[in-house]
Scaffold this active site. Structure first.
Site, PDB file in Angstrom:
ATOM      1  N   GLY A  32       1.094  -1.157   0.124  1.00 22.96           N
ATOM      2  CA  GLY A  32       0.103  -0.276  -0.177  1.00 22.96           C
ATOM      3  C   GLY A  32       1.044   1.110  -0.110  1.00 22.96           C
ATOM      4  N   GLY A  33       2.174   1.434   0.145  1.00 23.13           N
ATOM      5  CA  GLY A  33       2.968   2.438   0.037  1.00 23.13           C
ATOM      6  C   GLY A  33       2.480   3.141  -1.044  1.00 23.13           C
TER       7      GLY A  33
ATOM      8  N   ILE B 234      -1.139   7.291   3.509  1.00 22.87           N
ATOM      9  CA  ILE B 234      -0.178   7.342   4.348  1.00 22.87           C
ATOM     10  C   ILE B 234       1.341   6.158   3.970  1.00 22.87           C
ATOM     11  CG2 ILE B 234       0.527   5.999   7.070  1.00 22.87           C
ATOM     12  CD1 ILE B 234      -2.890   6.512   7.299  1.00 22.87           C
TER      13      ILE B 234
ATOM     14  N   LYS C 191      -1.723  -2.618  -5.049  1.00 19.97           N
ATOM     15  CA  LYS C 191      -2.236  -3.313  -6.425  1.00 19.97           C
ATOM     16  C   LYS C 191      -3.209  -1.843  -7.135  1.00 19.97           C
ATOM     17  CE  LYS C 191      -7.465  -5.533  -6.480  1.00 19.97           C
ATOM     18  NZ  LYS C 191      -8.351  -5.653  -5.738  1.00 19.97           N
TER      19      LYS C 191
ATOM     20  N   THR D 197      -4.779   0.839  -6.296  1.00 19.86           N
ATOM     21  CA  THR D 197      -6.837   0.736  -6.595  1.00 19.86           C
ATOM     22  C   THR D 197      -6.929   2.366  -6.778  1.00 19.86           C
ATOM     23  OG1 THR D 197      -6.651   1.534  -4.498  1.00 19.86           O
ATOM     24  CG2 THR D 197      -6.942  -1.200  -4.772  1.00 19.86           C
TER      25      THR D 197
ATOM     26  N   THR E  27      -6.248   1.066  13.233  1.00 17.05           N
ATOM     27  CA  THR E  27      -6.986   1.736  13.168  1.00 17.05           C
ATOM     28  C   THR E  27      -7.241   2.444  14.865  1.00 17.05           C
ATOM     29  OG1 THR E  27      -9.056   3.262  12.482  1.00 17.05           O
ATOM     30  CG2 THR E  27      -8.671   0.740  11.744  1.00 17.05           C
ATOM     31  N   ASP E  28      -7.696   3.720  14.698  1.00 12.94           N
ATOM     32  CA  ASP E  28      -8.280   3.532  16.603  1.00 12.94           C
ATOM     33  C   ASP E  28      -9.920   3.747  16.572  1.00 12.94           C
ATOM     34  OD1 ASP E  28      -9.800   6.167  14.548  1.00 12.94           O
ATOM     35  OD2 ASP E  28      -9.268   7.271  16.474  1.00 12.94           O
ATOM     36  N   GLU E  29     -10.215   3.283  14.518  1.00 11.88           N
ATOM     37  CA  GLU E  29     -12.210   2.912  14.767  1.00 11.88           C
ATOM     38  C   GLU E  29     -11.678   0.906  14.853  1.00 11.88           C
ATOM     39  OE1 GLU E  29     -13.570   4.333  10.870  1.00 11.88           O
ATOM     40  OE2 GLU E  29     -12.524   5.646  10.945  1.00 11.88           O
TER      41      GLU E  29
ATOM     42  N   TYR F  10     -16.043  -1.266   6.916  1.00 16.73           N
ATOM     43  CA  TYR F  10     -14.415  -1.089   7.417  1.00 16.73           C
ATOM     44  C   TYR F  10     -13.901  -1.355   8.179  1.00 16.73           C
ATOM     45  CZ  TYR F  10     -10.147   2.047   7.472  1.00 16.73           C
ATOM     46  OH  TYR F  10      -8.702   2.422   8.838  1.00 16.73           O
ATOM     47  N   ALA F  11     -14.346  -0.710   9.272  1.00 16.26           N
ATOM     48  CA  ALA F  11     -13.106  -0.947  10.762  1.00 16.26           C
ATOM     49  C   ALA F  11     -13.231  -2.778  11.500  1.00 16.26           C
ATOM     50  CB  ALA F  11     -14.358  -0.117  12.507  1.00 16.26           C
TER      51      ALA F  11
ATOM     52  N   LYS G 181     -10.548  -4.560   9.787  1.00 15.70           N
ATOM     53  CA  LYS G 181      -9.053  -4.014  10.356  1.00 15.70           C
ATOM     54  C   LYS G 181      -9.680  -4.660  12.030  1.00 15.70           C
ATOM     55  CE  LYS G 181      -7.018  -1.289   9.151  1.00 15.70           C
ATOM     56  NZ  LYS G 181      -6.102  -1.847   7.684  1.00 15.70           N
TER      57      LYS G 181
ATOM     58  N   TYR H  21     -21.887  15.526   7.961  1.00 19.66           N
ATOM     59  CA  TYR H  21     -23.135  14.868   7.999  1.00 19.66           C
ATOM     60  C   TYR H  21     -23.590  15.466   9.591  1.00 19.66           C
ATOM     61  CZ  TYR H  21     -20.863  11.800   4.551  1.00 19.66           C
ATOM     62  OH  TYR H  21     -20.221  11.001   3.319  1.00 19.66           O
TER      63      TYR H  21
ATOM     64  N   ASN I  41     -16.234  17.232  14.242  1.00 25.34           N
ATOM     65  CA  ASN I  41     -16.572  17.611  12.618  1.00 25.34           C
ATOM     66  C   ASN I  41     -16.403  19.288  12.311  1.00 25.34           C
ATOM     67  OD1 ASN I  41     -15.825  15.673  12.388  1.00 25.34           O
ATOM     68  ND2 ASN I  41     -17.156  14.745  11.909  1.00 25.34           N
TER      69      ASN I  41
HETATM   70  P1  NAD Z   1      -5.232   4.247   0.872  1.00 24.72           P
HETATM   71  O1  NAD Z   1      -6.688   4.573   0.229  1.00 24.72           O
HETATM   72  O2  NAD Z   1      -4.423   6.024   0.875  1.00 24.72           O
HETATM   73  O3  NAD Z   1      -3.893   3.706   0.513  1.00 24.72           O
HETATM   74  C1  NAD Z   1      -4.367   2.067  -0.293  1.00 24.72           C
HETATM   75  C2  NAD Z   1      -3.048   1.863  -0.396  1.00 24.72           C
HETATM   76  O4  NAD Z   1      -4.289   0.307  -0.069  1.00 24.72           O
HETATM   77  C3  NAD Z   1      -3.431   2.106  -2.216  1.00 24.72           C
HETATM   78  O5  NAD Z   1      -2.245   2.439  -2.349  1.00 24.72           O
HETATM   79  C4  NAD Z   1      -4.019   0.985  -2.883  1.00 24.72           C
HETATM   80  O6  NAD Z   1      -3.552   1.114  -3.603  1.00 24.72           O
HETATM   81  C5  NAD Z   1      -3.365  -0.291  -1.995  1.00 24.72           C
HETATM   82  N1  NAD Z   1      -4.436  -2.037  -1.935  1.00 24.72           N
HETATM   83  C6  NAD Z   1      -5.780  -1.401  -2.225  1.00 24.72           C
HETATM   84  N2  NAD Z   1      -6.125  -3.502  -1.442  1.00 24.72           N
HETATM   85  C7  NAD Z   1      -4.661  -3.933  -2.212  1.00 24.72           C
HETATM   86  C8  NAD Z   1      -4.872  -5.416  -1.634  1.00 24.72           C
HETATM   87  N3  NAD Z   1      -5.094  -6.033  -2.470  1.00 24.72           N
HETATM   88  N4  NAD Z   1      -3.735  -5.312  -2.685  1.00 24.72           N
HETATM   89  C9  NAD Z   1      -1.871  -4.310  -2.324  1.00 24.72           C
HETATM   90  N5  NAD Z   1      -2.190  -2.836  -1.983  1.00 24.72           N
HETATM   91  C10 NAD Z   1      -3.653  -2.133  -2.404  1.00 24.72           C
HETATM   92  O7  NAD Z   1      -5.052   4.597   2.781  1.00 24.72           O
HETATM   93  P2  NAD Z   1      -4.665   5.190   3.689  1.00 24.72           P
HETATM   94  O8  NAD Z   1      -5.329   5.920   4.390  1.00 24.72           O
HETATM   95  O9  NAD Z   1      -3.123   5.608   3.181  1.00 24.72           O
HETATM   96  O10 NAD Z   1      -4.218   3.894   4.597  1.00 24.72           O
HETATM   97  C11 NAD Z   1      -3.153   3.121   5.082  1.00 24.72           C
HETATM   98  C12 NAD Z   1      -3.354   2.102   5.745  1.00 24.72           C
HETATM   99  O11 NAD Z   1      -3.593   2.492   7.057  1.00 24.72           O
HETATM  100  C13 NAD Z   1      -4.597   1.164   5.888  1.00 24.72           C
HETATM  101  O12 NAD Z   1      -4.225   0.072   6.531  1.00 24.72           O
HETATM  102  C14 NAD Z   1      -5.954   1.956   6.954  1.00 24.72           C
HETATM  103  O13 NAD Z   1      -6.131   1.030   7.677  1.00 24.72           O
HETATM  104  C15 NAD Z   1      -5.005   2.838   7.668  1.00 24.72           C
HETATM  105  N6  NAD Z   1      -5.484   3.625   9.039  1.00 24.72           N
HETATM  106  C16 NAD Z   1      -6.050   5.236   8.064  1.00 24.72           C
HETATM  107  C17 NAD Z   1      -6.292   6.073   8.082  1.00 24.72           C
HETATM  108  C18 NAD Z   1      -6.307   7.620   7.685  1.00 24.72           C
HETATM  109  O14 NAD Z   1      -6.554   8.470   8.695  1.00 24.72           O
HETATM  110  N7  NAD Z   1      -6.290   7.757   6.621  1.00 24.72           N
HETATM  111  C19 NAD Z   1      -5.564   6.077  10.044  1.00 24.72           C
HETATM  112  C20 NAD Z   1      -5.809   5.328  11.161  1.00 24.72           C
HETATM  113  C21 NAD Z   1      -5.516   4.149  10.025  1.00 24.72           C
HETATM  114  P1  TYD Z   2     -13.429  10.731   7.299  1.00 27.49           P
HETATM  115  O1  TYD Z   2     -11.902  11.141   6.776  1.00 27.49           O
HETATM  116  O2  TYD Z   2     -13.700   9.533   5.974  1.00 27.49           O
HETATM  117  O3  TYD Z   2     -12.413   9.352   8.406  1.00 27.49           O
HETATM  118  P2  TYD Z   2     -13.935   8.816   9.267  1.00 27.49           P
HETATM  119  O4  TYD Z   2     -15.241   8.326   9.381  1.00 27.49           O
HETATM  120  O5  TYD Z   2     -13.106   7.941   9.123  1.00 27.49           O
HETATM  121  O6  TYD Z   2     -13.105   8.976  10.669  1.00 27.49           O
HETATM  122  O7  TYD Z   2     -14.940  11.118   8.187  1.00 27.49           O
HETATM  123  C1  TYD Z   2     -13.984  12.129   8.833  1.00 27.49           C
HETATM  124  C2  TYD Z   2     -15.329  12.483  10.099  1.00 27.49           C
HETATM  125  O8  TYD Z   2     -15.859  13.459   9.316  1.00 27.49           O
HETATM  126  C3  TYD Z   2     -15.958  11.802  10.681  1.00 27.49           C
HETATM  127  O9  TYD Z   2     -16.556  12.212  11.251  1.00 27.49           O
HETATM  128  C4  TYD Z   2     -17.300  11.717   9.099  1.00 27.49           C
HETATM  129  C5  TYD Z   2     -17.548  13.115   8.591  1.00 27.49           C
HETATM  130  N1  TYD Z   2     -17.670  13.272   7.505  1.00 27.49           N
HETATM  131  C6  TYD Z   2     -18.501  14.546   7.491  1.00 27.49           C
HETATM  132  O10 TYD Z   2     -19.280  14.771   7.937  1.00 27.49           O
HETATM  133  N2  TYD Z   2     -18.972  14.597   5.898  1.00 27.49           N
HETATM  134  C7  TYD Z   2     -18.382  14.164   4.723  1.00 27.49           C
HETATM  135  O11 TYD Z   2     -18.115  14.231   3.842  1.00 27.49           O
HETATM  136  C8  TYD Z   2     -17.182  12.618   5.179  1.00 27.49           C
HETATM  137  C9  TYD Z   2     -16.617  12.149   4.427  1.00 27.49           C
HETATM  138  C10 TYD Z   2     -16.846  12.572   6.227  1.00 27.49           C
END
Ligand code: NAD
Ligand code: TYD
Length: 340
Positions: free
Chosen positions: A7-8, A12, A34, A36, A124-126, A149-150, A153, A206, A248
Site C-alpha cells: 500500500g506504499g 499514508i 495493487k 486501486t 486504526t482507532d476505529e 471497514y472497522a 480492520k 454529516y 467536525n
Molecule cells: P489509502 O486508501 O490512501 O491507500 C491504500 C493503498 O493500499 C493504496 O495504495 C491501494 O492501491 C493499496 N491497496 C488496496 N488494496 C490492495 C490490495 N488488495 N493489495 C495491494 N495493495 C492494495 O489508505 P491510507 O489512508 O493511506 O491508509 C493506509 C493504512 O492506514 C490502512 O491500513 C488504513 O486502514 C490505515 N489507517 C488509515 C487512517 C487514515 O486516517 N487514513 C488512520 C488510521 C489507520
Molecule cells: P472520514 O475522513 O471519512 O474518516 P472516518 O469516518 O474514518 O473518521 O470522516 C471524518 C469525519 O468527518 C467523520 O466523523 C465523518 C465526517 N464526514 C462528514 O461529515 N462528511 C463527509 O462528507 C465525510 C467524508 C466525512
C-alpha cells in the site's frame, strides 16, 4: 534492511516511503501495491528514479506473488498499509474490505510465517468503536468495531495477534488516529472539504457535525511507526495520535478560515449510518518510546488544507475523473435532500 511496504502508493504509505528513504537512505524499499483508485504512482513521482526504491504491482491476496516478491527482495520486514480504507465506501460495497483487509493480511501473515519475516501491521482507532466522553482508548481495550471497514480492520488485528501467539512470529501493530496531510484521496473529510471549498462547492457535513475525531498529521504517524519499528517491543500494540479531539464543525471551521471562505458553504446532510460519535486514544505507550507528535491537531488540519491549496495539479485530475461517479452516488441525494 529490506522493507516491503504494501500500500506504499496510497496516502499514508507514500508519506511513509518518502520519510523512510530520507531518514534511512541505506535501506531498500520495495512498494507492493495493487494500484486501486486510492493507490497512485504519482504520489511518489519524484522518487522512482531512486535506486533504493522499487515497485511491484500486485494484490496482497496473491500468495504466490507476495512470496516470490519477498524471496527475490530478501525481505527483512513487511510494513502493511495496504487496505480498503474509507468507511463510506465500506457501506456502499463492503465485500472488497473483507477480501483485502482480512484475507490479504492473512496471506501476508502466512508468507511472514513461512519465510521468518517480521510484520508490522497498520491498524486504526476505529477498531475500538465509539468511545464514551470520559474515556480514551488504551491498547488493551476490547475491540468493538461498528462499520464494515472497522470490523475488517479489527479482524485483521486479531489475526496478527493470533499468529504471534500461535506461531510466535515477530509482529507489531500501530493503531492510528484520523490522519491528514499530503496525497490523501479526496473522499476523506479534510481533503474533500478543502477541495470543495476551493471549488466553491458546498461542504456536506454529516448530521449535526458534533462527531469528534483526533486529526493527526501523517508526518507524526510516520515517526510513530518508525519509533515502533526501531524501539517497540515485539508482540505489542501502540496507539498513534495526538491524544486530543475536535468536533467536525471545528475542523470545518479551520478549513474555511485557512482558505478565507464563507461559513455559508456548510450543508448539514443526512448522517452516515452507524456514524461513530467519538474516537479518542491515549498515546502514552508510544510516548514512552521517546516519540512526541510535532503537530497539534489545529496545525495539522491547517497545514493539510494549505497543501491542497498549493497542489491543485495533484487533485484536479482525480476530482474530474472517476471520483465524480462516487461523489454523485454518495452526495447527490444528500445535497438535494435533508438540510440542517
Ligand atoms: P489509502 O486508501 O490512501 O491507500 C491504500 C493503498 O493500499 C493504496 O495504495 C491501494 O492501491 C493499496 N491497496 C488496496 N488494496 C490492495 C490490495 N488488495 N493489495 C495491494 N495493495 C492494495 O489508505 P491510507 O489512508 O493511506 O491508509 C493506509 C493504512 O492506514 C490502512 O491500513 C488504513 O486502514 C490505515 N489507517 C488509515 C487512517 C487514515 O486516517 N487514513 C488512520 C488510521 C489507520
Ligand atoms: P472520514 O475522513 O471519512 O474518516 P472516518 O469516518 O474514518 O473518521 O470522516 C471524518 C469525519 O468527518 C467523520 O466523523 C465523518 C465526517 N464526514 C462528514 O461529515 N462528511 C463527509 O462528507 C465525510 C467524508 C466525512
Amino acid at each position: 534492511m529490506n522493507l516491503l511496504v504494501t500500500g506504499g502508493c496510497g496516502f499514508i504509505g507514500s508519506n511513509f516511503v518518502r520519510y523512510w528513504l530520507e531518514h534511512h537512505p541505506e535501506d531498500q524499499v520495495l512498494v507492493y501495491d495493487k494500484l486501486t483508485y486510492a493507490g497512485r504512482r504519482e504520489n511518489l513521482a519524484d522518487l522512482w528514479e531512486d535506486p533504493q526504491l522499487s515497485l511491484v504491482v500486485g494484490d496482497i491476496g496473491d500468495q504466490a506473488l507476495v512470496r516470490q516478491t519477498c524471496l527475490t527482495q530478501a525481505t527483512d520486514l513487511i510494513v502493511n498499509f495496504a487496505a480498503e480504507t474509507h468507511v463510506d465506501q465500506s457501506i456502499l460495497g463492503p465485500l472488497v474490505f473483507t477480501d483485502t483487509n482480512i484475507r490479504g493480511t492473512h496471506v501476508l501473515l502466512e508468507v511472514a510465517r513461512e519465510l521468518g519475516i517480521r510484520l508490522h501491521h497498520i491498524s486504526t482507532d476505529e477498531v475500538y468503536g465509539h468511545i464514551r466522553d470520559d474515556h480514551q482508548s488504551v491498547e488493551t481495550d476490547e475491540l468493538a468495531p461498528r462499520s464494515p471497514y472497522a470490523a475488517s480492520k479489527a479482524a485483521a488485528d486479531q489475526l496478527v495477534q493470533a499468529y504471534a501467539i500461535t506461531y510466535g512470529i515477530p509482529v507489531t501493530i500501530t493503531r492510528g488516529a484520523n490522519n491528514v496531510g499530503p496525497y490523501q484521496y479526496p473522499e476523506k473529510a479534510v481533503p474533500l472539504f478543502s477541495t470543495n471549498a476551493i471549488l466553491g462547492e458546498p461542504l456536506p457535513v454529516y448530521g449535526d457535525g458534533q462527531q469528534m475525531r483526533d486529526y493527526a498529521h501523517v508526518y507524526d504517524h510516520c515517526t510513530g511507526i518508525e519509533a515502533v519499528l526501531l524501539r517497540g517491543e515485539i508482540g505489542q500494540v501502540y496507539n498513534v495520535g495526538t491524544g486530543r479531539e475536535m468536533t467536525n464543525l471545528e475542523m470545518v471551521d479551520i478549513v474555511l478560515q485557512t482558505l478565507g471562505k464563507e461559513q455559508s458553504l456548510i450543508r448539514h446532510v443526512l448522517d452516515r449510518p452507524g456514524h461513530d460519535r467519538r474516537y479518542s486514544m491515549n498515546v502514552d505507550k508510544l510516548r514512552a518510546l521517546g516519540w512526541e507528535p510535532r503537530y497539534e491537531p489545529r496545525q495539522a488540519v491547517a497545514e493539510a488544507v494549505r497543501w491542497y491549496q498549493d497542489n491543485q495539479d495533484w487533485w484536479a485530475p482525480i476530482r474530474s475523473g472517476e471520483f465524480r461517479d462516487y461523489y454523485e452516488k454518495q452526495y447527490a441525494e444528500r445535497l438535494a435532500g435533508l438540510q440542517g
